[in-house]
Design a protein around this motif. Structure first.
Motif, PDB file in Angstrom:
ATOM      1  N   SER A  80       0.850  -1.198   0.000  1.00 21.01           N
ATOM      2  CA  SER A  80       0.000   0.000   0.000  1.00 21.01           C
ATOM      3  C   SER A  80       0.879   1.240   0.000  1.00 21.01           C
ATOM      4  CB  SER A  80      -0.889   0.013   1.252  1.00 21.01           C
ATOM      5  OG  SER A  80      -0.078   0.136   2.423  1.00 21.01           O
ATOM      6  N   ASP A  81       0.230   2.395  -0.119  1.00 20.49           N
ATOM      7  CA  ASP A  81       0.971   3.652  -0.040  1.00 20.49           C
ATOM      8  C   ASP A  81       1.724   3.751   1.282  1.00 20.49           C
ATOM      9  OD1 ASP A  81      -0.190   4.165  -2.443  1.00 20.49           O
ATOM     10  OD2 ASP A  81      -1.325   5.938  -1.794  1.00 20.49           O
ATOM     11  N   GLU A  82       1.108   3.269   2.335  1.00 22.60           N
ATOM     12  CA  GLU A  82       1.738   3.342   3.657  1.00 22.60           C
ATOM     13  C   GLU A  82       3.061   2.586   3.679  1.00 22.60           C
ATOM     14  OE1 GLU A  82       1.832   5.258   7.113  1.00 22.60           O
ATOM     15  OE2 GLU A  82       0.172   5.352   5.669  1.00 22.60           O
ATOM     16  N   ASP A  83       3.129   1.456   2.974  1.00 23.38           N
ATOM     17  CA  ASP A  83       4.383   0.699   2.903  1.00 23.38           C
ATOM     18  C   ASP A  83       5.459   1.515   2.196  1.00 23.38           C
ATOM     19  OD1 ASP A  83       3.541  -1.826   4.092  1.00 23.38           O
ATOM     20  OD2 ASP A  83       2.295  -2.080   2.304  1.00 23.38           O
ATOM     21  N   ASN A  99       6.619   4.220   4.608  1.00 20.82           N
ATOM     22  CA  ASN A  99       7.415   3.649   5.703  1.00 20.82           C
ATOM     23  C   ASN A  99       8.818   3.292   5.238  1.00 20.82           C
ATOM     24  OD1 ASN A  99       5.369   3.899   7.588  1.00 20.82           O
ATOM     25  ND2 ASN A  99       4.564   1.839   7.234  1.00 20.82           N
TER      26      ASN A  99
END
Length: 406
Positions: free
Chosen positions: A302-305, A308
């Motif tokens: 995901s974008d969050e990955d 991060n």
């Protein structure tokens, strides 16, 4: 994020050269795209035929077209322009000898071209050295194209990018129209204006590059590879279409004009995909993700990955697919380089081989493009130059030889 230059160098690798203004392809635009939206990496079937959809009559109800089909129309238009110029070349040469223009005459025009060469030498050293093997006229024309593309890229990636608005890009496009009409605004425009008056260069790729800059102002995500492909064409594939008329196709080449332009387009796409994969971390810090959203989701990411910035097994698997796709474009581009005029091949081969090595560097970094920037060291760069020169001496590819060019 954008990056461009006659089939080649990404200006993002270099410092800005102007404070106010600022130079990549699905293998063969004729390729058929399978499993385009739903099976991860697009599987490309290399076909010698033209997209069937491209030949549909406008009288038939048109379904939504893919980005590949849209771009292929530009390829066909540019190829037709080249063929038309061949028929009128003798007449055009006679006219040029009898005509002068006060804005593009003598020392003024020579000074404009020389300044373009200085900019190219400063910000694209390897490519500049390669251009010295070209004829003086072609060399100067390539410099002029490089500078315009670089200035365009600097509008959204340069020091004043935060102040650029859609209206500023509209004004830049108006300047483009005027220089194509023979009314350049400054010395750099004068060099390009003179170039497009001599070579069968269509304005559409230049307009499309500006459209890519507009996308950068308003878009930071791409839902699938079809969207990303169009962006890559706008900001980098266009450069190949601008440059081939100047670099020239070898007289002995049996390749069709369209196939050579498709290969030029492929190199632009390959370069831009490589830029994207190299700059994932840098772009993420600017809130941008130039990766197909559907393919990220299919890989369990995901974008969050991305934000991060952790290298995981899922990320490595995803990157392997993306790198494989970029290499497919490079492989397709290689066929077209062999068909260029012999004096134009070396700078293109040099940039192609150097850019391919960036993908190797990403792999060597264990796919950490979040905190490490992949690059090609000076030793490898110098080692690539004789290899590029050797390939430039080779003739056209027989695999690329049908149908014959008219």
């Amino acid at each position: 994020m954008s990056g461009v230059l006659p089939w080649v160098i990404c200006p993002k690798e270099n410092a800005s050269f102007a404070a106010t203004t600022s130079y990549s392809l699905v293998p063969k635009i004729r390729a058929q795209v399978r499993s385009h939206n739903s099976k991860g990496c697009s599987r490309l079937n290399f076909s010698s035929g033209v997209f069937a959809a491209a030949s549909l009559s406008s009288a038939v109800a048109n379904p939504p077209r893919s980005s590949v089909e849209k771009v292929y129309e530009v390829v066909l238009k540019q190829a037709a322009l080249v063929k038309e110029q061949k028929k009128e070349r003798a007449l055009d040469v006679r006219k040029e000898k009898g005509q002068t223009d006060s804005m593009t005459r003598g020392d003024l025009l020579n000074g404009a071209y020389n300044r373009c060469g200085e900019v190219c030498a400063e910000y694209a050293k390897t490519f500049y050295l390669g251009t010295l093997l070209m004829t003086p006229e072609r060399r100067r024309a390539v410099w002029a194209i490089y500078v315009w593309c670089r200035r365009t890229d600097e509008l959204v990636d340069g020091p004043n990018a935060s102040h650029i608005t859609p209206k500023a890009l509209d004004r830049w496009e108006q300047r483009l129209n005027e220089l194509f009409e023979g009314r350049p605004y400054d010395m750099y425009d004068a060099a390009l204006s003179n170039t497009v008056s001599k070579y069968p260069v269509d304005i559409q790729p230049f307009k499309d590059m500006i459209e890519g800059m507009r996308m950068d102002l308003k878009k930071s995500r791409y839902k699938d590879f079809d969207e990303l492909y169009l962006y890559c064409y706008y900001v980098a594939g266009t450069v190949g279409l601008m440059s081939v008329p100047v670099m020239g196709i070898a007289p002995e080449s049996k390749a069709s004009t369209e196939s050579v332009y498709n290969a030029a387009l492929a190199l632009g796409i390959a370069n831009q995909l490589t830029n994207i994969l190299r700059d994932v971390g840098e772009d993420a810090r600017r809130g941008r993700i130039y990766l197909p959203q559907d393919e990220l989701a299919q890989a369990g990411l995901s974008d969050e990955d991305i934000f991060n910035g952790k290298v995981t097994d899922k990320w490595r698997s995803f990157m392997k697919v993306q790198i494989k796709r970029a290499r497919m474009f490079f492989d397709e581009a290689e066929k077209g380089v062999a068909e260029l005029n012999d004096a134009s091949r070396w700078p293109v081969w040099a940039s192609l081989l150097l850019y391919k090595q960036i993908l190797d560097s990403i792999e060597a970094n264990d796919y950490d493009n979040f905190s490490k920037r992949a690059y090609v060291g000076k030793t490898k760069k110098f080692a690539s130059l004789p290899v590029a020169y050797g390939r430039a001496l080779m003739g056209g590819s027989s695999k690329f030889a049908k149908p014959a060019r008219s």
